[in-house]
Design a protein around this motif. Structure first.
Motif, short mmCIF file in Angstrom:
data_model
loop_
_atom_site.label_atom_id
_atom_site.label_comp_id
_atom_site.label_asym_id
_atom_site.label_seq_id
_atom_site.Cartn_x
_atom_site.Cartn_y
_atom_site.Cartn_z
N VAL A 1 0.86 -1.19 0.00
CA VAL A 1 0.00 0.00 0.00
C VAL A 1 0.89 1.23 0.00
CG1 VAL A 1 -1.88 1.20 1.16
CG2 VAL A 1 -1.71 -1.29 1.29
N ALA A 2 1.07 1.78 -1.17
CA ALA A 2 1.95 2.93 -1.28
C ALA A 2 1.26 4.17 -0.73
CB ALA A 2 2.33 3.14 -2.73
N VAL A 3 2.05 4.99 -0.14
CA VAL A 3 1.52 6.27 0.34
C VAL A 3 1.83 7.32 -0.70
CG1 VAL A 3 1.66 8.00 2.14
CG2 VAL A 3 1.86 5.58 2.72
N SER A 4 0.79 7.86 -1.23
CA SER A 4 1.02 8.87 -2.28
C SER A 4 1.37 10.20 -1.62
CB SER A 4 -0.21 9.02 -3.14
OG SER A 4 -1.32 9.32 -2.31
N PRO A 5 2.20 10.94 -2.28
CA PRO A 5 2.52 12.26 -1.75
C PRO A 5 1.29 13.15 -1.79
CG PRO A 5 3.45 11.99 -3.93
CD PRO A 5 2.90 10.67 -3.53
N PRO A 6 1.28 14.19 -1.04
CA PRO A 6 0.09 15.04 -1.00
C PRO A 6 -0.17 15.61 -2.39
CG PRO A 6 1.96 16.13 0.04
CD PRO A 6 2.37 14.72 -0.23
#
Lengths: 474, 1216
Positions: free
Chosen positions: A28-33
């Motif tokens: 589950v990648a955390v996308s940048p804002p």
């Protein structure tokens, strides 16, 4: 519970949790804002929304009253409320003056900063206590006339893909610093004759706070048919415009161009029409240090060209003549799209040269469009043109879009009958003129998806020589 | 040459008269034997004296009021001796001094103990040497009574601090190597020839020196008086040293000490279960008392015998050495040693008047300057070098207590000699009055008993699990000391630049204002945070203020203590947490592992004080919760003894209260500590449930009860601050701190390695995980159970911080630095369990993979320390050297002495100070003046009027205004600082971690036409706002109507950038954040940019008509304004509420009451437990075996066995 069982259970649990979370963490990648809209719009000129507390426009590039190209500023209010504010005019001689402005609802006002303060070059800041007001400026003189949008924000970089100093052509760069912070600016040139130049005189140009500085690029890019310009603010930020004043007929013309704050990978020119005995040139400027491979696609209502791959070397500009494209023939409108295949940002404009016997201006350059919006303000013409000629609306999305054009007038926004609820297929361009043509009415284009808008004007050497600026609305 | 000697006293067997006259050609010598309740050794002494070949020797026995009259015994051996029974026992010195009034005409006195045996020619050899050397004091070679081949003393050496050092090695064999006559600084007592005239001139021994040190004092004074002191090794005296060796009750010649001991013995009566320790305690106490006497008398000699100049030089050195010795003794658990040091100073200070008299008296006899006297003194500190030598040669116990401990451990040397040596205080000489025969004991080592299956039971008699122990013998205190020393050195080395230069202004490391200012903020009902808030401040400010006052205002030092002190405090807590395991190695390894985690150093690097507090606090909380659960080995004394069974409700309540006080203290500085406790409680409780066990639900319940209860106590103790914190809209942010962006959250791998900063981002840091897995693999019984609980706790913490980082825990997103502390504590705890498992469980396994796993775990733990070791070379744990204090100092007092605000914007992880959250990744704070200070660190949950500033910032970000400067002008915001790095970026010098604010912020600010960008590099962009109003300004009467209207109309005109703010003049200068300003103000409209408007009043006391209060209005929705019709001297001040004072008073009262209650409880518990916590029991048992075994052997050998086994309650060692 025995120790063996407990041990096994614990070890297994620990391993499962550690490994399991690690797996999820990787999966589950955390996308940048997400980049905010304001950031996306950084440097892009657009009309502030109706509800804003205040907004500003920065208009520069016009000469003083006695110069060859004094500017008029048109404020078009398509909102339902009157907007007041202040115009502060700054001349290159350091004189400034403040003047109140008032724009009634669904109306427009025309101001002439050059008449307010003396000086060779004049710029203006228009501070308004609300939004929904677009600002464009028009310069006119013996060589013709041209319109360009004012800037709604400053930027630390500006790019111009083309300008000519050949023959009697003059190329003036206006650097306007409307902010309270002094700015130091570098101006670099990319010429066809000498390649990239960094004239010492153009390095660290001091642009004090709330002042305008003008430079004649012909001093350093002499007799160059295609000079691209880069403006970098080392500190602070500025607004930069170029004014190209070409020689006498049969190729005279004025081109007022607001710079592009940042290169982009995708550009389009919604509509171009090759004039008989004239020519159309697209200038593609690559200000980066990498080679840009640009796909150029030309599309008429009947044909679409295969992508033409144009390599643009670093720090150089390339010219593509529409005349050389097989199915582009005079009088046939076409759309041109430019896509940097490798993502390297470029800057694109279009120059139209009409036949020598045409009405002035016979030559004009306008920037291509790199951004799209679902709402556009198309101010009415304030120059010698007779107002709306052909309105081109290009669907740049991948789905059908419904478009309605409104005319702003005393009774508010009124749908233009023949441009109401028109459906645009993906990639197509709607080319039509308002019928009947509204006198001095500002147009508002509303679409259900992103479109590009361009308004050609009448009474010029050829279609596209002067294009009325269309302003995306925030 | 004949002399007549007159003895006054009782002539034995002749009459009661002590007058006798003698004519002799040789100088007359009177042997003065001082005795008190002598044992059977007296006859030996008398016989030896009687056998002297010196004809002019008279013998005088001075009996210090013995219980039984020794006259008959003396008469039986020496019918011609004189005996004088003194009516009182004033100690050895005073008793010996009695000879001055009894003897006339004697040339020499031979001052003897009653347990010596001079060779037959000793006296005449001493006299001859006195004549030959013209020496006033002559001492013989003193050898062991039983084995004359072993040397005890050949004179003494003394350093400038009065520390006495033997000139022979312990147990040294006499090969004649010391047989040359030598000048020495001092000679030991026991058998000393003193010229009678000198003795008389000096007034004899110092009466205050009851025992131990009278010889040093006499010799020193003799040196000052110009006399020679020599040792004549040809004369040999055997000496038993009964008292110095601890084989004789000290009470005899040290009445004050004896009284003290009796009192303590009486105090402890009735506590039968501790009587079993009395026998061993007796030896310890005797030895401690000897140490105490020796040390205090040495110090007395120094204070008495030096002239003023040398005294001024020496005393500071002694103070430093004593402080260091005291501290080290405390740290290493030798509290008796520490008390000895403290006693020596206390006693001498109490005798200062007497010392002045003694110094004046000695001045009359001074013939030699100190520089002459000191020729014979040792250079440097004999005590320090002796201590180090013993520490490295033997161990720390030997270093502190002498070498008896080593003898007990190894039995490497002769028991008799060692026993004598054992009592020597730090290499001090032995002085004693003794007499019994009998071999000296050789105590057995407790571990030997443990190996033999005779490991002692607990003090309460209950049997505990017998653990085979590997290598405990080899794990000496020396190793511990060496490791601790190395650790301390590394910590100091790693922090050297911080210790020297202090902290830059980064993160939460903000400058401390004066202690008075902090106290004022605590007591005041108004906080200048933001635009001003009415409400209580954190009690942390009160605590800092009080401590700062105690430190005489040294707030810089205070900051270093409270920040850097967290690291050792955490390690100490970890050591205490693991203490019940009963393994010193485990304690050491756990503490070192905890110290080696990158966590605290990353917190330092990031300026996260709350992270450091969490690091320091977590082990203590874990210990409290573990104890509350009562699972083996965490159970209190009563429980283990079965006397009271499981924890009683009252005990749980007290534990809850105690933890609540600690939690409140931590939460006062780091509010997230509250959640930390709850997470620890939940995690540990969950661990109990997961791991299982018969009582798991009760244990889990107890843990949760204590954690929850302590949090409730905290809420009450921090009242009313708590309520203001929890009552505001930003309560969660106030508790946990602003949230980070999920994209910037550390990954799972980083969390497992504690790499949430510049340190530890390497695979090596995974070594701790491997090491902590060992007890899961090889541990048995409670080791395995606790390992499981520790891992569950660690996983809970890790998962929570991971979830929070991803934004999946809603508003409760605790910073990683805080929530990783429980994980770190659990991991270090598990590593300690691994050590215990290695010691106790591994031997039970056959050789196989487990041994290999142990090696791997050890290697992994070692490797995992590398990142921190490497980071220590930086000298500041990668913390930026330059903070924003330097970068923004140019703001200075400008632009207005009447106050201004700086609006700080940025990601909370890099923003200096606290701040309120605007959105994840963006926070703001308003500071009065250029920089925030520590009082801005806890902004509270309510923004008050400052929320309007956020609204304006959002307008700018949305592109809705280009007049942000005008919008912020009414809030006196003169600067906007957008922070993107933890510290200023200085190319080539420092590149602090970057955590930029949302990318549109600078763009939005840059497009504001009324903001001037003043600084746009180095990690911070600063925008100036020339439109800002001074914080206190007046618009004089007659100003433009539009200006006045701007105030009246609120912010409408301002928002359009049309507010004509010209004409406002700053008034009422003063420090930022004060709540009262005075000065003269012209007529007009006074504006004060402080909120809330109704709580500020303007008054004037002009014209003697009493105080006139101006009517106030409100401008811009928050600021008070006042209309002045004429110029006036006015005072603008905050109108405090009596309810706030009452609330603070109640809060302080609560703290005092709870502290009082806990103190009383602790005192009662300590009395019940003999001043020992159950934590100490195991160590005490070890001590007990060591000591009781001594007398057990000793008892068979001599007459003082009854003395040795006599119950005493003076406790020695780390538990006392």
């Amino acid at each position: 519970m025995t120790d063996v069982f407990r041990r096994t259970l614990l070890v297994a649990s620990v391993v499962v949790v550690v490994a399991g979370v690690a797996l999820i963490d990787r999966t589950v990648a955390v996308s940048p804002p997400p980049t905010s809209q304001a950031q996306l719009d950084s440097g892009v000129t657009q009309v502030a929304a109706a509800g804003v507390e205040s907004s500003a426009w920065y208009c520069t590039g016009g000469s003083g009253a006695s110069g060859g190209a004094p500017a008029k500023v048109l404020l078009s209010n398509v909102g339902a409320s009157a907007v007041s504010g202040t115009l502060t005019a700054f001349s290159s001689s350091g004189v400034s003056g403040k003047f109140p402005v008032y724009v009634p609802a669904h109306a427009s006002s025309t101001l002439v900063p050059a008449g307010l303060v003396p000086g060779a070059w004049v710029a203006a800041t228009i501070e308004l206590d609300g939004g929904s007001v677009g600002a464009t400026e028009e310069v006119s003189g013996p060589q013709g006339w041209s319109e360009a949008p004012c800037a709604s924000s400053t930027s630390s970089s500006w790019y111009f893909s083309h300008g000519s100093t050949l023959g009697n052509d003059d190329l003036e760069l206006s650097l306007f610093n409307p902010t309270a912070t002094s700015s130091s600016v570098d101006v670099d040139l990319v010429t066809t004759v000498s390649g990239a130049l960094q004239p010492p005189a153009y390095q660290e140009i001091q642009v004090p706070a709330r002042s305008v500085v003008n430079e004649s690029l012909a001093d350093h890019a002499q007799q160059d048919p295609a000079t691209a310009t880069e403006v970098f603010a080392l500190s602070g930020s500025v607004v930069a415009t170029e004014l190209e004043m070409t020689g006498q007929a049969p190729a005279s013309g004025l081109s007022l161009m607001l710079g592009t704050p940042s290169p982009a990978a995708s550009w389009s020119v919604p509509i171009s029409t090759l004039p008989a005995q004239g020519r159309i040139a697209f200038h593609v400027f690559n200000p980066s240090g990498e080679l840009a491979n640009v796909d150029v696609v030309v599309k008429t209502s009947e044909q679409t060209s295969s992508p033409l791959i144009v390599p643009v070397k670093p720090d150089s500009a390339t010219t593509i003549f529409a005349n050389s494209i097989p199915f582009v023939s005079p009088g046939v409108p076409f759309t041109a799209s430019f896509q940097s295949r490798n993502g390297v940002g470029v800057v694109v404009d279009r120059q139209v040269v009409a036949a020598p016997e045409s009405q002035v201006p016979q030559r004009g350059t306008v920037p291509a469009v790199s951004s799209s919006s679902d709402q556009w303000l198309v101010p009415h013409l304030i120059g010698p043109g007779t107002g709306p000629g052909k309105l081109a609306i290009q669907n740049v999305s991948g789905r059908p879009i419904r478009v309605t054009v409104y005319a702003s007038g005393s009774s508010g926004l009124v749908e233009v009958a023949n441009l109401s609820a028109r459906t645009l297929e993906p990639g197509t361009v709607l080319v039509d003129g308002p019928t009947p043509p509204p006198p001095s009415a500002d147009l508002v284009v509303e679409a259900s998806g992103p479109v590009n808008v361009e308004l050609d004007t009448n009474k010029v050497g050829a279609a596209g020589v002067v294009v009325a600026p269309a302003l995306p609305m925030g | 040459m004949g002399r007549r000697v007159a003895l006054t006293g009782a002539r034995l067997a002749l009459s009661d008269s002590l007058i006798g006259l003698m004519e002799t050609a040789a100088p007359s010598v009177v042997a003065v034997v001082v005795t008190r309740d002598p044992g059977p050794w007296l006859e030996d002494t008398l016989r030896a004296l009687g056998a002297q070949d010196y004809s002019e020797l008279s013998i005088l026995v001075l009996d210090a009021n013995s219980t039984e009259d020794p006259t008959a015994r003396v008469g039986e051996v020496l019918p011609n001796a004189y005996v004088r029974r003194l009516g009182t026992n004033d100690g050895f010195a005073a008793s010996a001094n009695a000879v001055l009034g009894m003897v006339e005409g004697a040339s020499y006195y031979l001052v003897c103990h009653d347990d010596v045996a001079p060779d037959p020619d000793a006296v005449h050899l001493l006299v001859e040497e006195s004549f030959r050397s013209n020496a006033a004091i002559v001492a013989p070679k003193v050898v062991d009574f039983e084995d004359p081949s072993r040397l005890l003393h050949v004179g003494l050496a003394v350093d400038k601090g009065g520390a006495v050092v033997d000139r022979v090695e312990p147990g040294e064999i006499d090969h004649g190597q010391h047989d040359a006559v030598q000048d020495v600084f001092a000679v030991p007592g026991g058998c000393t020839l003193v010229r009678a005239d000198l003795f008389s001139e000096l007034g004899g021994f110092d009466r205050a020196v009851v025992a131990m040190g009278e010889d040093l004092d006499l010799c020193w004074r003799a040196q000052v008086a110009g006399a020679r002191v020599v040792v004549a090794p040809a004369a040999v005296v055997r000496h038993q040293e009964r008292m110095a060796s601890g084989r004789r009750e000290l009470d005899g010649f040290a009445p004050d000490i004896g009284h003290h001991r009796r009192a303590r013995r009486h105090q402890s009566s009735g506590h039968d279960r501790f009587h079993r320790r009395d026998r061993s305690d007796h030896d310890k106490s005797n030895r401690t008392d000897l140490l105490a006497l020796q040390r205090r008398h040495e110090l007395r000699a120094v204070l008495k015998c030096y002239g003023p100049f040398h005294l001024a030089r020496v005393i500071p050195q002694l103070v430093i050495l004593s402080t260091a010795e005291f501290t080290l003794a405390l740290l290493t658990g030798h509290r008796a040693r520490a008390s000895v040091v403290a006693h020596s100073w206390k006693w001498n200070v109490s005798k200062r008047k007497e010392l002045r008299i003694e110094r004046a008296e000695l001045k009359k006899h001074r013939r030699f300057a100190d520089s002459e006297v000191r020729r014979l003194q040792l250079h440097g500190s004999a005590r320090l070098s002796g201590f180090l030598r013993r520490a490295f040669t033997y161990d720390m116990n030997a270093a502190h207590l002498g070498r008896a401990h080593d003898a007990a451990l190894g039995g490497l040397e002769d028991a008799g000699a060692m026993m004598a040596l054992s009592t020597a205080p730090s290499g001090a000489h032995r002085v004693g009055l003794s007499g019994a025969q009998g071999g000296a004991p050789r105590p057995s080592h407790p571990e030997a008993q443990a190996h033999a299956g005779s490991r002692p039971s607990d003090a309460d008699g209950s049997r505990r699990e017998e653990l085979p122990v590997l290598g405990e013998r080899r794990f000496s205190a020396t190793v511990q000391t060496a490791l601790w020393s190395a650790t301390v050195i590394i910590l100091i080395f790693g922090s050297r630049q911080l210790l020297g230069a202090g902290f830059p202004v980064i993160g939460q490391l903000l400058p401390f204002p004066s202690s008075g200012e902090m106290l004022h903020r605590f007591l005041s009902g108004w906080q200048p945070t933001g635009l001003g808030l009415t409400g209580p401040a954190t009690p942390g400010l009160g605590i800092l203020g009080v401590v700062g006052t105690i430190l005489v205002g040294a707030v810089g030092l205070l900051q270093k203590i409270v920040v850097l002190g967290c690291v050792p405090l955490g390690a100490w807590g970890m050591s205490r947490l693991v203490a019940p395991f009963g393994s010193k190695r485990a304690r050491l390894v756990s503490a070192l592992a905890y110290l080696a985690l990158p966590l605290p150093y990353n917190a330092i690097a990031a300026g996260r004080w709350d992270g450091l507090i969490a690091y320091a606090f977590a082990p203590w909380v874990l210990r409290a919760l573990a104890t509350a659960a009562g699972a083996e080995p965490y159970s209190n004394r009563e429980e283990r003894s079965g006397v009271h069974g499981p924890l009683r409700r009252s005990q749980l309540l007290r534990k809850t209260l105690a933890l609540g006080v600690a939690e409140a203290t931590a939460a006062a500085f780091a509010p997230s500590s509250v959640l930390l406790v709850l997470v620890l409680g939940a995690g540990l409780g969950f661990g109990f449930i997961v791991v299982g066990g018969a009582d798991r639900w009760n244990q889990a319940k107890r843990v949760c009860l204590v954690a929850g209860g302590s949090t409730a106590v905290t809420a009450v103790l921090l009242w009313p601050w708590t309520f203001s914190l929890l009552g505001g809209p930003g309560r969660w942010v106030a508790l946990t701190g602003p949230a980070e962006l999920p994209s910037s959250a550390p990954s799972w791998g980083h969390l497992l390695r504690f790499a949430v900063g510049p340190i530890g981002d390497t695979v090596l840091a995974f070594g701790f995980l491997l090491a902590a897995a060992l007890p899961l693999l090889i541990g048995g019984r409670w080791r395995l159970a606790w390992a499981g609980r520790a891992w569950v706790l660690a996983l809970v913490a890790w998962v929570l911080v991971w979830l929070g980082g991803r934004g999946w825990t809603g508003p409760i997103a605790m910073p990683a630095q805080i929530l990783l502390a429980p994980a770190g504590a659990a991991l270090a705890f598990a590593i300690g369990l691994g050590v215990v498992a290695f010691e106790s469980d591994l031997p039970a396994y056959r050789f196989g993979w487990r041994q290999g796993a142990s090696l791997v775990a050890a290697a992994a733990a070692l490797v995992a320390t590398v990142p921190v070791l490497v980071a220590s070379t930086n000298g500041r744990w990668s913390m930026p050297a330059t903070g924003y204090g330097d970068t923004t100092s140019w703001m200075g007092p400008a632009p207005s002495a009447s106050g201004y605000h700086v609006l700080w914007l940025g990601n909370a992880s890099v923003l200096p100070g606290g701040g309120w959250q605007i959105e994840p990744g963006l926070s703001y704070e308003l500071t009065s003046g250029s920089l925030p200070d520590v009082t801005d660190l806890w902004p509270g949950a309510s923004e008050g009027a400052a929320s309007a500033v956020v609204h304006d910032i959002e307008l700018a970000r949305n592109g809705d205004t280009i007049h942000l400067g005008s919008l912020l002008a009414p809030y006196s915001v003169s600067y906007i600082a957008v922070v993107s790095n933890l510290g200023p970026v200085i190319p080539g010098e420092q590149s602090p971690p970057s955590s930029p604010p949302p990318s549109d912020l600078n763009y939005a600010l840059g497009r504001q036409i009324d903001l001037r960008q003043m600084l746009s590099e180095g990690g911070v962009d600063v925008y100036g706002n020339g439109a800002a109003l001074p914080q206190r300004a007046v618009l004089e009467s007659g100003a433009a109507a539009s200006s006045t209207g701007a105030i009246a109309s609120g912010d409408t005109a301002v928002r359009q950038g049309q507010l004509p703010l010209e004409g406002w003049k700053p008034v009422l200068p003063g420090s930022s954040g004060a709540n009262s300003y005075s000065g003269r103000v012209p007529a007009g409209t006074l504006f004060a940019g402080v909120a809330p408007a109704p709580d500020w009043q303007l008054s004037s006391s002009q014209n003697g008509s009493g105080e006139y209060k101006f009517k106030s209005g409100t401008a811009f929705g928050y600021a008070p304004t006042f209309a002045l019709n004429q110029p006036a001297d006015v005072t603008l001040k905050f109108r405090g509420s009596w309810t706030h004072g009452l609330a603070v008073g109640i809060e302080c009262l609560l703290w005092v009451l709870l502290f009082g209650f806990l103190w009383g409880w602790w005192r009662r518990a300590a009395r019940r437990l003999g001043w020992r916590g159950h934590r100490r029991v195991k160590a005490d048992v070890v001590e007990e075996v060591t000591k009781t075994s001594g007398p057990a052997q000793n008892g068979g050998g001599g007459g003082d066995s009854s003395t040795a086994t006599k119950p005493v309650t003076v406790s020695v060692g780390d538990g006392s």
